[in-house]
Design an enzyme around this catalytic site. Structure first.
Site, PDB file in Angstrom:
ATOM      1  N   CYS A 115       0.815  -1.224   0.000  1.00  0.00           N
ATOM      2  CA  CYS A 115       0.000   0.000   0.000  1.00  0.00           C
ATOM      3  C   CYS A 115       0.848   1.273   0.000  1.00  0.00           C
ATOM      4  CB  CYS A 115      -0.951   0.003   1.187  1.00  0.00           C
ATOM      5  SG  CYS A 115      -2.137  -1.353   1.122  1.00  0.00           S
ATOM      6  N   HIS A 251      -3.144   7.582   1.926  1.00  0.00           N
ATOM      7  CA  HIS A 251      -3.542   6.277   1.380  1.00  0.00           C
ATOM      8  C   HIS A 251      -4.968   5.998   1.841  1.00  0.00           C
ATOM      9  CE1 HIS A 251      -3.936   2.125   0.541  1.00  0.00           C
ATOM     10  NE2 HIS A 251      -3.670   1.699   1.764  1.00  0.00           N
ATOM     11  N   ASN A 281      -9.985   0.028  -0.537  1.00  0.00           N
ATOM     12  CA  ASN A 281      -8.523   0.096  -0.490  1.00  0.00           C
ATOM     13  C   ASN A 281      -7.971  -0.479  -1.801  1.00  0.00           C
ATOM     14  OD1 ASN A 281      -5.800  -0.169  -0.022  1.00  0.00           O
ATOM     15  ND2 ASN A 281      -6.025  -1.041   2.031  1.00  0.00           N
TER      16      ASN A 281
END
Ligand code: ACO
Length: 324
Positions: A115, A251, A281
């Site tokens: 990520c 993020h 996500n």
């Protein structure tokens, strides 16, 4: 005094057509819209069509970023693709995107920091551009996490989605004080945490692709501290602060992590860009997806100071400050 900086020339993103809502997921696993929204802020995610690959998503985002920059593929001499879901074990998916764009010069490679991948890729491209090795870079985050999810595990399958985003960076001589470009970036890894968020397969271990496994509470427990530490590093290195930034583009993993980080850093809620509700996500794609939304809707303007951060598997975590 003038310095060479990596200046953002354009941004673009792409989400695959198929939309999966929380209600859709509730018909597959024991979950509910209420649980998912309350714990994560996610309402829907996009899933790549059969045969649609990470390279397809990344290429579309790259073409949109090039159009936004007013540049042609031939103007690019570096592609850094952040992904944990490559089309193949090798060659790099960046090489596929390069070929599909018709680029035959320079270099293209993948970078894997889960990520945190987009911030790692931005920092890597920035370092190469500032040395003069390359002139213009495509920094892409593209993922098809739907392909590595265990769709029977309600603890993980509700969290992730597919997508891609990209920025075009150009090496430009700017004024050292107040000039545009990537001002500072900070990358961290602590591999002792690698079993808290991982994929249980790979070419050298199982010869399979595997599925994502996560200790959600452990990830949550570490996330806010790591994110705020690495942002404090960015503030210390640049002399900037929560007051001087215009936008915080984190993020997009989870609304609670985003809100808790912003609160701890005393970043005003009105400066926080949140898009996790629309795409879940998307790992390395989430920051450029959010950047594209905030640029296109008029929030991010030329010369605005934008703070980026991410945290993910490894653990990896990272921050960057960009004067747009
Ligand atoms: N629907 C309904 N119930 C669920 C679901 C679901 N989708 N998933 C888990 N539950 C249940 C559990 O089984 C458990 O039930 P029990 O009490 O009967 O045993 C209960 O909900 C609580 O489970 P926890 O895992 O303790 O729930 P928590 O409040 O920690 O929320 C979550 C889980 C959302 C995953 C949270 O831990 C989190 O946000 N962690 C961060 C994870 C993350 O964002 N990862 C992304 C990658 S890393 C990154 O990008 C930063």
């Amino acid at each position: 005094m003038s310095v060479i900086r990596s200046v953002v020339r354009g941004v673009g993103s792409y989400l695959p057509a198929t939309l999966v809502t929380n209600a859709d997921l509730a018909s597959r696993v024991d979950t509910s819209d209420e649980w998912i929204v309350q714990r994560t802020g996610i309402r829907e995610r996009h899933i790549a069509a059969e045969g649609e690959m990470t390279s397809d998503l990344g290429r579309e985002a790259a073409l949109r970023a090039l159009a936004d920059a007013g540049l042609e593929p031939g103007d690019i001499d570096l592609i850094v693709l952040a992904t944990s879901t490559p089309d193949q074990t090798f060659p790099a998916t960046a090489a596929t995107i390069q070929a599909q764009l018709g680029i035959t010069q320079g270099a293209a490679f993948d970078l894997q920091a889960v990520c945190s991948g987009f911030v790692f890729a931005l920092s890597t491209a920035d370092a190469h551009l500032r040395t003069g090795m390359f002139k213009r870079a495509l920094v892409i985050g593209a993922e098809t996490f739907s392909r590595i999810l265990d769709w029977t595990d309600r603890g993980t399958c509700v969290l992730f989605g597919d997508g891609a985003g990209a920025v075009v960076l150009e090496a430009v001589a700017v004024d050292a004080a107040g000039g545009r470009g990537v001002l500072t970036s900070h990358l961290r890894t602590d591999g002792r945490h690698r079993s808290k968020l991982f994929v249980d397969g790979g070419p050298s271990s199982t010869q399979t692709v595997g599925h994502l496994r996560m200790e959600g509470r452990e990830v949550f427990r570490h996330a806010v501290g790591m994110i705020t530490d690495v942002i404090e590093d960015a503030f210390a290195a640049s002399g900037e602060s929560a007051e001087t930034i215009d936008w915080f583009v984190p993020h997009q993993a989870n609304r609670r992590i985003i809100d808790a980080s912003a609160q701890k850093l005393q970043i005003a809620p009105g400066k926080v860009v949140t898009t996790v509700d629309r795409h879940g996500n998307t790992s390395a794609a989430s920051i450029p997806l959010a950047l594209d939304v905030a640029r296109k809707d008029g929030r991010i303007k030329d010369d605005d100071l934008v703070l980026l951060e991410a945290m993910g598997g490894g653990f990896t975590w990272a921050s960057a400050l960009v004067r747009w």
